[in-house]
Enzyme design. Structure first.
Site, PDB file in Angstrom:
ATOM      1  N   HIS A   1      46.483  41.802  34.925  1.00 31.59           N
ATOM      2  CA  HIS A   1      47.104  40.962  35.744  1.00 31.59           C
ATOM      3  C   HIS A   1      48.730  40.432  36.535  1.00 31.59           C
ATOM      4  CE1 HIS A   1      42.976  38.808  36.038  1.00 31.59           C
ATOM      5  NE2 HIS A   1      43.109  38.453  34.794  1.00 31.59           N
TER       6      HIS A   1
ATOM      7  N   LYS B   1      37.859  32.593  36.799  1.00 29.27           N
ATOM      8  CA  LYS B   1      38.538  33.194  38.356  1.00 29.27           C
ATOM      9  C   LYS B   1      36.987  33.933  38.923  1.00 29.27           C
ATOM     10  CE  LYS B   1      42.786  35.145  36.487  1.00 29.27           C
ATOM     11  NZ  LYS B   1      43.581  34.841  37.411  1.00 29.27           N
TER      12      LYS B   1
END
Length: 472
Positions: free
Chosen positions: A64, A264
């Protein structure tokens, strides 16, 4: 260089350390590696029989950028710095990384309205390259996207990575640089003292001047051994589906939903192994061992995946699995120095721990300094170059020069994943050999394909028995 799995621990001066790190997941291994840059006696202690055998082995395998972290948090800073550090280390160590970029897809008006705010948040996190996309632009980038997508946000820099190789690379470099690794060595008691803490394990006792808790799901329980009760870990289960390699052409980017309160959300992503992954669910549980999948969870994933990429459901599922993340009720990491105890807690590391791992390791060095540790001068780490498991890079079976030098690297044993006899032999000859079939799969991909070992299982077992005889 010492790696132990069985028998009593060393005694006397050999059992005395400047720092003991408890927990050999991706974060604990990264911390041990960072400490190995200094002239310290360091031990990495793990309850399981292998490194990366807990939360670290079952995640979404994404590096990420931290674009959507809460600005100003420790997590936002660690992920941003960790993305840069791990990207550089992966190149040096041979860890497969594919910078595919991510697309956040809005499926309703509420989600579409959230996209500009997410772009602003990305800017506040130092990520200036995001771009809002219309529905047509989104479909041009992802032709197999399902109907109903209203808009998107492109996030360059989001990448897929091999999480197994990452953890093993950290541990291998730490061990080569002098860290002692004690596996199958659960710490059952901690008797604090000055200058030594005494750690009682089921294989004997260790003494250490400084202590680091990197126990992941069990960080709260380990804290309690030192009478610290600052947070409670709730295991958050994430179930995932892995589709066969024939599905790989259906997905070009990491497809993310607009984040919700439980994280997420369900994503569709290629993997570095050439598959496509769908998941994870987000289920808060009480049981820290509940890594099984459920019919309801998998059915829910298929329903959501069918909306994102409908053609995905026509492809074969080759594996299902579940992992547990360490939720603490706070949307940030729980990293704390306890100077009076010469003790550091590294807790609440959730799905971004892989991305943040190297930055967290540097952060922990600072916390240990707050606890009085003088690490001394820096020295170079021993070099490390890991076997490649990624399909985008040259695997041993395609390496003519390697095969010419060693024909066993041209002898394929697992035909689904194209794993050779030479790779299995090398895994057992490595500094940290596998402890069983799952460990071998994480080092080579053997038995991880569409047949799940049905055709190669007997030969892989025979080779494991042969090559594993000399393994530590």
């Amino acid at each position: 260089m010492t790696v132990t799995r069985t028998g009593p621990l060393p005694t006397g001066p050999e059992a005395e350390y400047d720092v003991v790190v408890v927990g050999a997941g991706v974060v604990g291994c990264a911390i041990a590696r960072a400490l190995a840059r200094h002239p310290l006696r360091v031990a990495l202690v793990e309850a399981a029989s292998d490194v990366g055998d807990g939360t670290s082995k079952a995640n979404t395998a994404i590096l990420h950028t931290g674009f959507d972290a809460a600005p100003g948090t420790l997590e936002a800073r660690m992920v941003r710095e960790g993305h840069r550090l791990l990207g550089a280390f992966a190149s040096e160590a041979g860890i497969p990384v594919e910078p595919l970029g991510a697309l956040l897809v809005a499926w309703d008006e509420q989600q579409r309205a959230a996209l500009p705010r997410l772009a602003e948040k990305a800017e506040r996190n130092g990520h200036l390259a995001t771009r809002l996309l219309s529905a047509d632009e989104l479909r041009a980038r992802e032709p197999h996207l399902g109907p109903g997508a209203l808009a998107g946000l492109a996030v360059p820099g989001e990448s897929v990575i091999c999480p197994w190789t990452t953890t093993l690379a950290y541990a291998t470099q730490a061990v080569r640089s002098g860290v002692d690794l004690h596996l199958d060595c659960r710490v059952e008691k901690v008797r604090t003292g000055d200058p030594w803490h005494r750690l009682v394990t089921r294989r004997g006792a260790l003494r250490t001047r400084h202590l680091v808790n990197a126990c992941g799901l069990h960080a709260d329980a380990f804290d309690a051994l030192l009478d610290r009760r600052d947070f409670t870990v709730t295991p958050r289960r994430g179930q995932l589906l892995v589709f066969d390699k024939f599905a790989r052409d259906l997905v070009r980017h990491i497809l993310l939903p607009v984040p919700g309160p439980l994280g997420k959300g369900v994503l569709v992503s290629p993997t570095v192994y050439g598959n496509v992954m769908l998941g994870p669910t987000a289920e808060d549980l009480d049981d820290k061992t509940a890594t099984g999948t459920t019919a309801e969870g998998l059915a829910g994933l298929r329903e959501q995946g069918g909306r994102i990429v409908p053609a995905l459901l026509d492809e074969e599922v080759t594996a299902v699995y579940a992992g547990l993340r360490a939720a603490t009720g706070q949307e940030d990491y729980r990293c704390t120095a306890h100077p009076a105890l010469r003790y550091v807690t590294v807790g609440g590391i959730r799905s971004t721990g892989l991305s943040a791992s190297l930055a967290l390791a540097e952060h922990v060095l600072g916390l240990l300094a707050d606890c009085g540790l003088d690490p001394g001068p820096e020295r170079p780490l021993a070099p490390v170059r890991m076997p490649n498991l990624g399909e985008a890079f040259r695997r041993p079976y395609r390496d003519a020069e390697l095969i010419a030098r060693d024909p066993e690297f041209g002898m394929i044993v697992c035909h689904c994943e194209r794993v050779t006899r030479g790779e299995i032999r090398a895994a057992y000859a490595s500094e940290i050999p596998p402890a069983g079939p799952d460990g071998l799969r994480r080092r080579t991909r053997a038995r991880g394909g569409r047949c799940q070992g049905h055709f190669c299982g007997a030969e892989v077992r025979a080779l494991s028995e042969s090559y594993g005889k000399g393994a530590r």
